[in-house]
Design an enzyme around this catalytic site. Structure first.
Site, PDB file in Angstrom:
ATOM      1  CB  CYS A 113     -12.535  38.249  -8.227  1.00 20.81           C
ATOM      2  SG  CYS A 113     -12.694  36.513  -8.645  1.00 20.81           S
ATOM      3  CG  HIS A 252     -16.289  40.255  -9.092  1.00 20.25           C
ATOM      4  ND1 HIS A 252     -15.993  39.771 -10.344  1.00 20.25           N
ATOM      5  CD2 HIS A 252     -16.118  39.219  -8.228  1.00 20.25           C
ATOM      6  CE1 HIS A 252     -15.656  38.500 -10.238  1.00 20.25           C
ATOM      7  NE2 HIS A 252     -15.734  38.140  -8.978  1.00 20.25           N
ATOM      8  CG  ASN A 282     -16.582  34.985 -10.739  1.00 21.09           C
ATOM      9  OD1 ASN A 282     -15.807  35.770 -11.281  1.00 21.09           O
ATOM     10  ND2 ASN A 282     -16.521  34.692  -9.456  1.00 21.09           N
TER      11      ASN A 282
HETATM   12  N1  COA Z   1     -26.285  22.083  -8.052  1.00 21.50           N
HETATM   13  C1  COA Z   1     -27.088  21.532  -7.113  1.00 21.50           C
HETATM   14  N2  COA Z   1     -26.791  21.537  -5.808  1.00 21.50           N
HETATM   15  C2  COA Z   1     -25.626  22.102  -5.430  1.00 21.50           C
HETATM   16  C3  COA Z   1     -24.742  22.679  -6.356  1.00 21.50           C
HETATM   17  C4  COA Z   1     -25.112  22.652  -7.722  1.00 21.50           C
HETATM   18  N3  COA Z   1     -24.328  23.163  -8.684  1.00 21.50           N
HETATM   19  N4  COA Z   1     -23.697  23.171  -5.679  1.00 21.50           N
HETATM   20  C5  COA Z   1     -23.890  22.926  -4.386  1.00 21.50           C
HETATM   21  N5  COA Z   1     -25.064  22.262  -4.228  1.00 21.50           N
HETATM   22  C6  COA Z   1     -25.673  21.780  -3.007  1.00 21.50           C
HETATM   23  C7  COA Z   1     -24.679  21.562  -1.887  1.00 21.50           C
HETATM   24  O1  COA Z   1     -24.058  20.313  -2.033  1.00 21.50           O
HETATM   25  C8  COA Z   1     -25.569  21.633  -0.669  1.00 21.50           C
HETATM   26  O2  COA Z   1     -26.216  20.412  -0.498  1.00 21.50           O
HETATM   27  P1  COA Z   1     -26.440  19.800   0.968  1.00 21.50           P
HETATM   28  O3  COA Z   1     -27.326  20.787   1.659  1.00 21.50           O
HETATM   29  O4  COA Z   1     -27.068  18.491   0.683  1.00 21.50           O
HETATM   30  O5  COA Z   1     -25.064  19.705   1.571  1.00 21.50           O
HETATM   31  C9  COA Z   1     -26.621  22.663  -1.063  1.00 21.50           C
HETATM   32  O6  COA Z   1     -26.574  22.755  -2.506  1.00 21.50           O
HETATM   33  C10 COA Z   1     -26.394  24.029  -0.471  1.00 21.50           C
HETATM   34  O7  COA Z   1     -25.018  24.339  -0.633  1.00 21.50           O
HETATM   35  P2  COA Z   1     -24.446  25.759  -0.281  1.00 21.50           P
HETATM   36  O8  COA Z   1     -22.986  25.782  -0.567  1.00 21.50           O
HETATM   37  O9  COA Z   1     -24.904  26.150   1.093  1.00 21.50           O
HETATM   38  O10 COA Z   1     -25.238  26.631  -1.337  1.00 21.50           O
HETATM   39  P3  COA Z   1     -25.310  28.206  -1.454  1.00 21.50           P
HETATM   40  O11 COA Z   1     -26.696  28.654  -1.434  1.00 21.50           O
HETATM   41  O12 COA Z   1     -24.330  28.842  -0.514  1.00 21.50           O
HETATM   42  O13 COA Z   1     -24.782  28.423  -2.933  1.00 21.50           O
HETATM   43  C11 COA Z   1     -22.749  29.165  -3.987  1.00 21.50           C
HETATM   44  C12 COA Z   1     -23.488  28.013  -3.284  1.00 21.50           C
HETATM   45  C13 COA Z   1     -21.366  28.690  -4.353  1.00 21.50           C
HETATM   46  C14 COA Z   1     -23.529  29.535  -5.233  1.00 21.50           C
HETATM   47  C15 COA Z   1     -22.701  30.383  -3.021  1.00 21.50           C
HETATM   48  O14 COA Z   1     -22.223  29.956  -1.762  1.00 21.50           O
HETATM   49  C16 COA Z   1     -21.833  31.478  -3.519  1.00 21.50           C
HETATM   50  O15 COA Z   1     -22.118  32.085  -4.533  1.00 21.50           O
HETATM   51  N6  COA Z   1     -20.762  31.818  -2.793  1.00 21.50           N
HETATM   52  C17 COA Z   1     -19.888  32.889  -3.127  1.00 21.50           C
HETATM   53  C18 COA Z   1     -19.232  32.612  -4.424  1.00 21.50           C
HETATM   54  C19 COA Z   1     -18.339  33.704  -4.889  1.00 21.50           C
HETATM   55  O16 COA Z   1     -18.691  34.840  -4.846  1.00 21.50           O
HETATM   56  N7  COA Z   1     -17.162  33.315  -5.335  1.00 21.50           N
HETATM   57  C20 COA Z   1     -16.223  34.112  -6.003  1.00 21.50           C
HETATM   58  C21 COA Z   1     -15.713  35.238  -5.253  1.00 21.50           C
HETATM   59  S1  COA Z   1     -14.740  36.147  -6.361  1.00 21.50           S
END
Ligand code: COA
Length: 326
Positions: A113, A252, A282
């Site tokens: 990215c 980004h 993204n």
């Molecule tokens: N819908 C509903 N629930 C979801 C889900 C979805 N699409 N995806 C994950 N969950 C759940 C998880 O299973 C977890 O459940 P649990 O508590 O029962 O285990 C809960 O939501 C929290 O998960 P978590 O991973 O802590 O959520 P988050 O607030 O961190 O959000 C992302 C997840 C992926 C959106 C976030 O971590 C993120 O954006 N990370 C960086 C991503 C990024 O920038 N990537 C590219 C870099 S170039």
């Protein structure tokens, strides 16, 4: 040394739209969860017969028309992508050829990215050093083909698209500074595990999802906020500018919460940040040039504006470029 400026921008996204409501039919998720955790509402996904070069080609044509240039006027074509048409040849060769640009230099950049930020630094340097007069840089991705469609933590995040800029030698210099970085000590935080030389694809032997994107979301989130801030600060310091000098930050588009957290810390008001994550999700190396192309075409960016482009992603990698629009 000569200067460099951007003389044309273009972008393209596939027609098919996958909205949050459609994702609700795939796995246990909701529009409310996706919107509040990421800011995403829709993303554009390619059809099975569209590859990365097809998207890049459309964005490139768009940029050429915007600059009123012909394909042969460009000396070198560079594609930043994490998912090329083939392992080789480079996607840039295919794009240049399909445009009808004969015998021109063409190569790809793969730094996930952060591809556009690294690419802008490399291509600007080629022009500023006098190696080439005009270079086209295209960020193009089809990550919908690489996501694990059963993993709700990643499948919701990624979209397809392409954005292109044409750089040209100029008396004024738009390139003010760059700050690039990487840390390859934990590739497992964000990667496709199989398909490279470390683990060639042998589908019979692969564990589930090893040839698809895997991400440790929380770790990547923390890294992204930290590096977005640090890279912006460092690039501005190199340019001798303050945060108050920034007219636009074009980050980004990985997660609206990442962008909001960084903007708050950087103390740059929301109206000076270009955000289109609700529409595209993204799109990896394509996200910054798509956002730039939209902002320029909407007349938001004016000559003299100071723009900070900032990105981060797999590697892990990060970077920021300070640019004065001309
Ligand atoms: N819908 C509903 N629930 C979801 C889900 C979805 N699409 N995806 C994950 N969950 C759940 C998880 O299973 C977890 O459940 P649990 O508590 O029962 O285990 C809960 O939501 C929290 O998960 P978590 O991973 O802590 O959520 P988050 O607030 O961190 O959000 C992302 C997840 C992926 C959106 C976030 O971590 C993120 O954006 N990370 C960086 C991503 C990024 O920038 N990537 C590219 C870099 S170039």
């Amino acid at each position: 040394m000569t200067g460099v400026r951007i003389v044309g921008v273009g972008h393209y996204a596939p027609e098919r739209i996958v909205d949050n409501q459609e994702l609700e039919t795939w796995f246990d998720t909701s529009d409310e969860w996706i919107t509040s955790r990421t800011g995403m509402k829709r993303r554009h996904w390619t059809s099975p017969d569209e590859a990365t070069s097809d998207l890049a080609l459309a964005a490139a044509r768009n940029a050429l028309a915007n600059a009123n240039l012909e394909p042969g006027d460009i000396d070198a074509y560079v594609v930043a992508t994490v998912y090329p048409d083939y392992l080789f040849p480079a996607t840039a060769c295919i794009v240049a050829s399909k445009l009808g640009a004969v015998d021109k230099a063409a190569f790809d950049i793969e730094i996930a990215c952060s591809g556009f930020i690294y690419g802008l630094t490399v291509t600007s340097s080629l022009v500023r050093a006098g190696v080439y007069k005009r270079v086209m840089l295209i960020g193009a991705e089809t990550l919908s083909k690489l996501v694990n469609k059963e993993d709700r933590g990643t499948a919701i995040l990624f979209g397809d698209g392409a954005g292109a800029v044409i750089l040209e030698a100029s008396e004024q210099d738009s390139f003010l500074a760059a700050e690039l970085g990487s840390d390859g000590s934990k590739p497992e935080l964000l990667r496709v595990a199989a398909g490279g030389s470390r683990r060639p694809v042998d589908h019979a032997a692969l564990d589930e999802g090893a040839d698809r994107i895997y991400m440790e979301g929380r770790e990547v989130f923390k890294f992204a906020v930290t590096k977005m801030i640090a890279a912006t600060d460092a690039a501005l310091a190199k340019a001798g500018l303050a945060k108050s000098d920034v007219d636009f930050l074009i980050p980004h588009q990985a997660n609206k919460r990442i962008i909001d957290a960084a903007m708050k810390y950087l103390d740059i008001p929301a109206e000076r940040c270009v955000v289109n994550i609700h529409e595209y999700g993204n799109t990896s190396a394509a996200s910054i040039p798509i956002a730039l192309s939209e902002a320029v075409r909407a007349g938001r960016v004016k000559p003299g504006d100071v723009i900070v482009f900032v990105g981060f992603g797999g590697g892990l990698s990060w970077g920021a470029v300070v640019w004065k629009w001309a």
